[in-house]
Design an enzyme around this catalytic site. Structure first.
Site, short mmCIF file in Angstrom:
data_model
loop_
_atom_site.label_atom_id
_atom_site.label_comp_id
_atom_site.label_asym_id
_atom_site.label_seq_id
_atom_site.Cartn_x
_atom_site.Cartn_y
_atom_site.Cartn_z
N HIS A 84 0.84 -1.19 0.00
CA HIS A 84 0.00 0.00 0.00
C HIS A 84 0.88 1.24 0.00
O HIS A 84 1.82 1.37 0.80
CB HIS A 84 -0.90 0.01 1.24
CG HIS A 84 -1.79 1.20 1.33
ND1 HIS A 84 -2.80 1.46 0.44
CD2 HIS A 84 -1.81 2.24 2.21
CE1 HIS A 84 -3.41 2.58 0.77
NE2 HIS A 84 -2.82 3.07 1.83
N LYS A 91 -1.41 10.91 1.13
CA LYS A 91 -0.46 10.40 0.14
C LYS A 91 -0.88 10.76 -1.28
O LYS A 91 -0.08 11.28 -2.06
CB LYS A 91 -0.35 8.87 0.28
CG LYS A 91 0.16 8.39 1.63
CD LYS A 91 0.35 6.89 1.67
CE LYS A 91 -0.95 6.13 1.47
NZ LYS A 91 -1.93 6.36 2.54
N ASP A 123 -2.12 3.93 -4.45
CA ASP A 123 -2.86 3.04 -3.56
C ASP A 123 -2.24 1.65 -3.46
O ASP A 123 -1.90 1.19 -2.38
CB ASP A 123 -4.33 2.92 -3.98
CG ASP A 123 -5.15 2.20 -2.92
OD1 ASP A 123 -5.10 2.63 -1.74
OD2 ASP A 123 -5.83 1.22 -3.25
N ARG A 173 16.21 16.76 13.53
CA ARG A 173 16.27 18.14 13.05
C ARG A 173 17.56 18.44 12.31
O ARG A 173 17.73 19.54 11.77
CB ARG A 173 16.10 19.10 14.23
CG ARG A 173 14.78 18.92 14.96
CD ARG A 173 14.60 19.92 16.08
NE ARG A 173 14.61 21.30 15.57
CZ ARG A 173 14.45 22.36 16.35
NH1 ARG A 173 14.30 22.20 17.67
NH2 ARG A 173 14.46 23.58 15.85
#
Length: 312
Positions: free
Chosen positions: A140, A161, A179, A245
């Site tokens: 997926h 997405k 998908d 970060r």
């Protein structure tokens, strides 16, 4: 994981072959991508005959057969044409022995002819079979070609997405699959993703429905398949979680026993995911070229701290 199969007919239709005999055996399945060039077998040594492979005849094999009598060739091809033999392929448009054609027609074993030289023909057939017989798994996600990098965008349902993929297509990148992504594992380390035929070129956008990307944005907005080089995981922003970060940490994820670099991108209102993913791909390519901005920054920072400590 699905174990795929391929028929002799698929090989025949995808390459410039001429069918000489055995038409009723075109539905035979090829189980292995390796080819056999029967050398010792033509001399009568059949102890290790790989009968489940496509048998390829070139100049050497056909020249040897010309020195045999018709009776000898009949006995020989009677042994070579087994129920497990998928097909015979003859290179260089060389003449096929009539004894082979007779037995092949009788037993339903296709005999194909090609004008290509033997070595080149061997490479083409092997590449085709390795692609078609590669193990397949379905995952997926959304697969997009961004600056030449095959990016598999993953995340929970509803995280955004498909909407991100739509914006990436609008920015000039190309959609491969939405998908559901079919992934083939080639040569043990290469992952090739493509879309199932039923949903090829389609995007599902909540509130809008299903759209055809190629019809809306043109043929340049899609591609049939792409090597997966990077996985980007989209997840809802967690205020309690510490996100990287600096970018020194490198993570991977396993797909079909292959470790693929992975980047986790937190999602929250105001973040332009398409731009972030674009930059992630450009930075990924720079890292592959040996230019790691995070490592350079860390090295410079370390040198600065050491320099100040020495001055003190």
């Amino acid at each position: 994981m699905v174990e795929p199969s391929v028929t002799v007919e698929a090989l025949y239709e995808n390459m410039d072959f001429k069918l000489l005999a055995g038409e009723k055996g075109l539905n035979h399945e090829v189980q292995v991508s390796d080819l056999s060039r029967p050398g010792l077998e033509l001399s009568g040594f059949m102890n290790y005959y790989p009968e489940d492979r496509i048998q390829l005849f070139g100049m050497a094999e056909t020249s040897y057969l010309e020195n045999l009598t018709s009776a000898e060739k009949t006995v020989l091809f009677d042994k070579l044409c087994t129920p497990r033999t998928p097909a015979f392929v003859i290179a260089r448009s060389l003449p096929a022995p009539q004894e082979l054609l007779n037995i092949a027609n009788e037993r339903g074993i296709p005999v194909l002819s090609s004008k290509l030289k033997t070595t080149r023909l061997s490479v083409y057939i092997t590449n085709f079979l390795e692609t078609e017989l590669a193990p397949i798994s379905t995952m997926h996600g959304v697969l997009v070609d961004i600056y030449g990098v095959g990016v598999l965008i993953r995340g929970n349902s509803g995280v955004g997405k498909s909407e991100t993929a739509l914006e990436l297509v609008q920015r000039g990148h190309r959609l491969v699959a939405d998908d559901s992504v079919e992934i083939r594992q080639l040569d043990g380390i290469t992952l090739i993703g493509r879309s199932p035929k039923l949903i090829e070129h389609l995007l599902e956008i909540r509130g809008l429905g299903i759209i055809n990307v190629m019809d809306l944005f043109g043929a340049g907005s899609v591609r049939p398949d792409k090597k997966i080089s990077l996985v980007i995981e989209l997840e809802l922003w967690d205020a309690q979680k510490q996100y990287d970060r600096v970018g020194l940490e490198e993570h991977t994820t396993g797909i079909c026993d292959v470790q693929v670099p992975k980047i986790t991108v937190p999602v929250r209102p105001g973040r332009n995911l398409a731009v972030i993913i674009e930059v992630a791909c450009m930075n990924f390519r720079l890292k592959q070229l040996g230019n790691n901005a995070a490592r350079k920054f860390t090295d410079s920072l370390t040198q600065e701290i050491q320099s100040k400590n020495n001055n003190n």
